[in-house]
Design a protein around this motif. Structure first.
Motif, mmCIF file in Angstrom:
data_model
loop_
_atom_site.group_PDB
_atom_site.id
_atom_site.type_symbol
_atom_site.label_atom_id
_atom_site.label_comp_id
_atom_site.label_asym_id
_atom_site.label_seq_id
_atom_site.Cartn_x
_atom_site.Cartn_y
_atom_site.Cartn_z
ATOM 1 N N UNK A 1 0.846 -1.196 0.000
ATOM 2 C CA UNK A 1 0.000 0.000 0.000
ATOM 3 C C UNK A 1 0.878 1.243 0.000
ATOM 4 N N UNK A 2 0.506 2.230 -0.768
ATOM 5 C CA UNK A 2 1.236 3.485 -0.727
ATOM 6 C C UNK A 2 0.581 4.400 0.296
ATOM 7 N N UNK A 3 1.282 5.462 0.644
ATOM 8 C CA UNK A 3 0.765 6.354 1.669
ATOM 9 C C UNK A 3 0.477 7.721 1.065
ATOM 10 N N UNK A 4 -0.611 8.365 1.471
ATOM 11 C CA UNK A 4 -0.884 9.730 1.022
ATOM 12 C C UNK A 4 0.146 10.665 1.634
ATOM 13 N N UNK A 5 0.300 10.536 2.918
ATOM 14 C CA UNK A 5 1.291 11.318 3.645
ATOM 15 C C UNK A 5 1.818 10.437 4.747
ATOM 16 N N UNK A 6 3.095 10.556 5.083
ATOM 17 C CA UNK A 6 3.599 9.676 6.133
ATOM 18 C C UNK A 6 2.876 9.923 7.457
ATOM 19 N N UNK A 7 2.417 8.873 8.104
ATOM 20 C CA UNK A 7 1.780 9.003 9.408
ATOM 21 C C UNK A 7 2.791 8.631 10.471
ATOM 22 N N UNK A 8 2.382 8.666 11.724
ATOM 23 C CA UNK A 8 3.294 8.290 12.785
ATOM 24 C C UNK A 8 3.586 6.788 12.721
ATOM 25 N N UNK A 9 4.762 6.352 13.182
ATOM 26 C CA UNK A 9 5.078 4.922 13.131
ATOM 27 C C UNK A 9 4.113 4.120 13.998
ATOM 28 N N UNK A 10 3.919 2.830 13.630
ATOM 29 C CA UNK A 10 3.025 2.006 14.433
ATOM 30 C C UNK A 10 3.438 2.045 15.902
ATOM 31 N N UNK A 11 2.452 2.117 16.777
ATOM 32 C CA UNK A 11 2.742 2.146 18.205
ATOM 33 C C UNK A 11 2.962 3.543 18.739
ATOM 34 N N UNK B 1 -8.277 18.363 12.065
ATOM 35 C CA UNK B 1 -7.460 18.008 13.231
ATOM 36 C C UNK B 1 -6.926 16.575 13.093
ATOM 37 N N UNK B 2 -7.746 15.702 12.524
ATOM 38 C CA UNK B 2 -7.349 14.293 12.390
ATOM 39 C C UNK B 2 -6.161 14.101 11.444
ATOM 40 N N UNK B 3 -5.928 15.082 10.573
ATOM 41 C CA UNK B 3 -4.874 14.904 9.564
ATOM 42 C C UNK B 3 -3.476 14.837 10.175
ATOM 43 N N UNK B 4 -3.340 15.222 11.439
ATOM 44 C CA UNK B 4 -2.020 15.101 12.071
ATOM 45 C C UNK B 4 -1.591 13.640 12.138
ATOM 46 N N UNK B 5 -2.566 12.708 12.036
ATOM 47 C CA UNK B 5 -2.231 11.287 12.086
ATOM 48 C C UNK B 5 -1.760 10.761 10.739
ATOM 49 N N UNK B 6 -1.976 11.509 9.650
ATOM 50 C CA UNK B 6 -1.670 11.007 8.314
ATOM 51 C C UNK B 6 -2.940 10.564 7.614
ATOM 52 N N UNK B 7 -2.835 9.510 6.784
ATOM 53 C CA UNK B 7 -3.968 9.101 5.940
ATOM 54 C C UNK B 7 -5.024 8.313 6.707
ATOM 55 N N UNK B 8 -4.651 7.779 7.873
ATOM 56 C CA UNK B 8 -5.617 6.991 8.656
ATOM 57 C C UNK B 8 -5.546 7.463 10.111
ATOM 58 N N UNK B 9 -6.707 7.722 10.702
ATOM 59 C CA UNK B 9 -6.720 8.275 12.061
ATOM 60 C C UNK B 9 -7.547 7.402 12.996
ATOM 61 N N UNK B 10 -7.114 7.289 14.269
ATOM 62 C CA UNK B 10 -7.912 6.514 15.232
ATOM 63 C C UNK B 10 -9.084 7.354 15.738
ATOM 64 N N UNK C 1 -2.701 -5.181 10.387
ATOM 65 C CA UNK C 1 -2.068 -4.685 9.151
ATOM 66 C C UNK C 1 -1.366 -3.375 9.454
ATOM 67 N N UNK C 2 -0.304 -3.089 8.696
ATOM 68 C CA UNK C 2 0.295 -1.762 8.724
ATOM 69 C C UNK C 2 0.008 -1.110 7.379
ATOM 70 N N UNK C 3 -0.737 -0.032 7.408
ATOM 71 C CA UNK C 3 -1.135 0.627 6.160
ATOM 72 C C UNK C 3 -0.917 2.126 6.298
ATOM 73 N N UNK C 4 -0.232 2.709 5.345
ATOM 74 C CA UNK C 4 -0.014 4.160 5.326
ATOM 75 C C UNK C 4 0.467 4.670 6.677
ATOM 76 N N UNK C 5 1.330 3.894 7.318
ATOM 77 C CA UNK C 5 1.913 4.327 8.588
ATOM 78 C C UNK C 5 1.035 4.086 9.792
ATOM 79 N N UNK C 6 -0.145 3.510 9.579
ATOM 80 C CA UNK C 6 -1.045 3.256 10.713
ATOM 81 C C UNK C 6 -1.142 1.760 10.962
#
Ligand code: HEM
Length: 448
Positions: A1-11, A36-45, A301-306
């Motif tokens: 999977x490619x990433x839109x923008x790098x997110x924080x590393x898993x964990x 506000x959620x975009x600080x997480x990258x492409x996927x946010x909790x 899964x690890x996807x787009x840094x999440x």
């Protein structure tokens, strides 16, 4: 999977905090929450109900990849359902139903095939006439008063009336369907609403098994896929809920944009109606289905840094993806938005849905050319619930229509049985047919 923008590393601890997609703050200002959620990258909790976590895909390219990869992102929610309380308010929207939305592979192809074949039998000229006649009738009802709430008096009712005609649904069942469907979207006593909806649809199915007609319900039944009663009911939920609720929002959001944005004002007064432009813009900025298309990874899964935990809902934010600031292409004149979804579950009724909304808006602007908002646009409020994006009310004012143009003039005789789409017909209906249909709609409205 490619990433839109790098997110924080898993964990990363940033993933520990979960933003609620419910409550007054989200309802009042959803766009700030997405920003506000975009600080997480492409996927946010996020939390989709108190104590119910999910991962929200807000990056456009990641959303597209998830939607196009059903093997990695299957739709069946049943393992997740076992872990959430039975009264979790999102269950009526997200809980398993044996229909197209919640199945993959051959099972999905079977129910989706029945739906697309039935949809293909709707004659578009007939559909246009249904919408025009329904719109005229509703405008006649409030026209002489010089004011209306276009949500409760128009956008909410019009798609339901059109759908009742399309599905061959008698008026008393139609009313209950409206009540049930509204409840599950607005998360107001959703369990009770779901029960009402299911019970009513079983009645409709029984009615059509006994007396089939030239309507969507009967066409679905007679399809070689041989849907059972239960499958019929759950497919009808998707068709009715997936159809009427977003149609209301597309009409409401579209009219709001046309009446509040200076870019459209000059065109409106000049007589050229840029309805298609407004609809395209709404599908980018305020898609009627804001967040949905949920899948449940079979393993972590690890996807787009999440990190996507096994079985936890992965919800696609159509709004978040469409408004992804990292998108480099021009949105104007471009229909690459995700408002209809994408991949194997993309909306099969895009053409019909667009036609209903554009004819409904066209009729309003045509009949009420001086229509204006009755309150400042920034005072309009949104309905609660993160699945959809729709206004609570849309008050407008206009020059009152002459009294003789109102519904009071409509025939008061009992209505004939509801007309239904005619698959073989290609021409616009004759005046006689159109007139008959209008009488039927009036009858429906009066509960005859
Ligand atoms: C403005 C109106 C509409 C919007 C914005 C809309 C949007 C969508 C979206 C985003 C999906 C994908 C959901 C997912 O991936 O889980 C979808 C699926 C679907 N829509 Fe629509 N829709 C609209 C109108 C309609 C209408 C009028 C119908 C039926 C007459 C309809 C029937 C369906 C069905 C059956 C699916 C499920 C397809 C599948 O899972 O294979 N929709 N729609």
């Amino acid at each position: 999977m490619t990433s839109d923008r790098p997110g924080p590393p898993p964990g990363c601890p940033a993933h520990a905090s979960r933003t609620p997609l419910y409550g007054p703050a989200f309802t009042a200002d959803a766009s700030s929450v997405y920003a506000e959620l975009r600080r997480h990258g492409a996927i946010a909790p996020v939390e989709i109900a108190p104590g119910t976590p999910a991962m929200l895909v807000i990056g456009y390219h990641t959303a597209l990849e998830v939607l196009r990869d059903p093997a990695t992102f299957p739709r069946d929610p049943r393992r997740w359902q076992e872990r959430v309380p039975a009264d979790c308010p999102v269950l009526p929207m997200m809980g398993y139903r044996p229909n197209a939305l919640f199945t993959d592979g051959a099972a999905h192809a079977r129910v989706r095939g029945a739906t697309t074949d039935a949809l293909a039998r709707i004659e578009l000229n007939d559909l246009r006439s249904y919408v025009e006649d329904t719109a005229d009738m509703l405008i006649d009802r409030f026209g002489a008063s010089g004011k209306a709430d276009l949500i409760s008096e128009y956008a909410r009712i019009l798609p339901l009336m059109v759908f009742n005609l399309l599905f061959g649904c008698p008026p008393d069942l139609g009313d209950r369907l409206v009540e049930g469907m509204s409840g599950i979207f607005e998360l107001v006593e959703p369990e009770k609403a779901n029960e009402l909806l299911t019970r009513t649809l079983f009645e409709l199915v029984a009615l059509k098994r006994a007396r089939p007609g030239p309507d969507m319900t009967s066409w679905l039944m007679e399809h070689p896929a041989e849907l059972t009663d239960e499958e019929m009911v759950h497919q009808l939920v998707t068709l009715q809920g997936g159809g009427t609720e977003p149609e209301m929002n597309l009409i409401g959001n579209g009219v709001r944009l046309l009446l509040s944005d200076d870019r459209f004002a000059s065109d409106l007064s000049g007589g050229s109606l840029p309805i298609e432009d407004a609809i395209d813009e709404i599908l980018w900025t305020d898609p009627p289905i804001a967040n949905y298309a949920t899948s449940y990874p079979r393993s972590d899964l690890n996807v787009a840094g999440a990190r996507l935990p096994e079985g936890e809902p992965v919800v696609i934010s159509f709004t978040g993806a469409n408004t992804d600031p990292s998108l480099s292409f021009e949105r104007t004149g471009n229909r690459a938005h995700l408002a209809w979804g994408a991949g194997p579950h993309a909306c099969p009724a895009q053409m019909q849905a667009r036609l209903i909304a554009s004819v409904a808006i066209e009729k309003l602007l045509d009949r009420l050319p001086d229509m204006r908002l009755a309150v400042p646009a920034d005072q309009l409020t949104w309905r609660p619930g993160f699945f959809h994006r729709g206004l609570t009310a849309l008050p407008v004012e206009f020059e009152p229509l002459p009294a003789q143009a109102t519904a009071a003039e409509e025939p008061r005789d009992p209505a004939p049985p509801p007309p239904a789409p005619r698959p073989a017909e290609t021409s616009r209906p004759s005046r006689g047919r159109s007139q008959r249909r209008r009488s039927t709609l009036m009858g429906w409205w009066r509960g005859q």
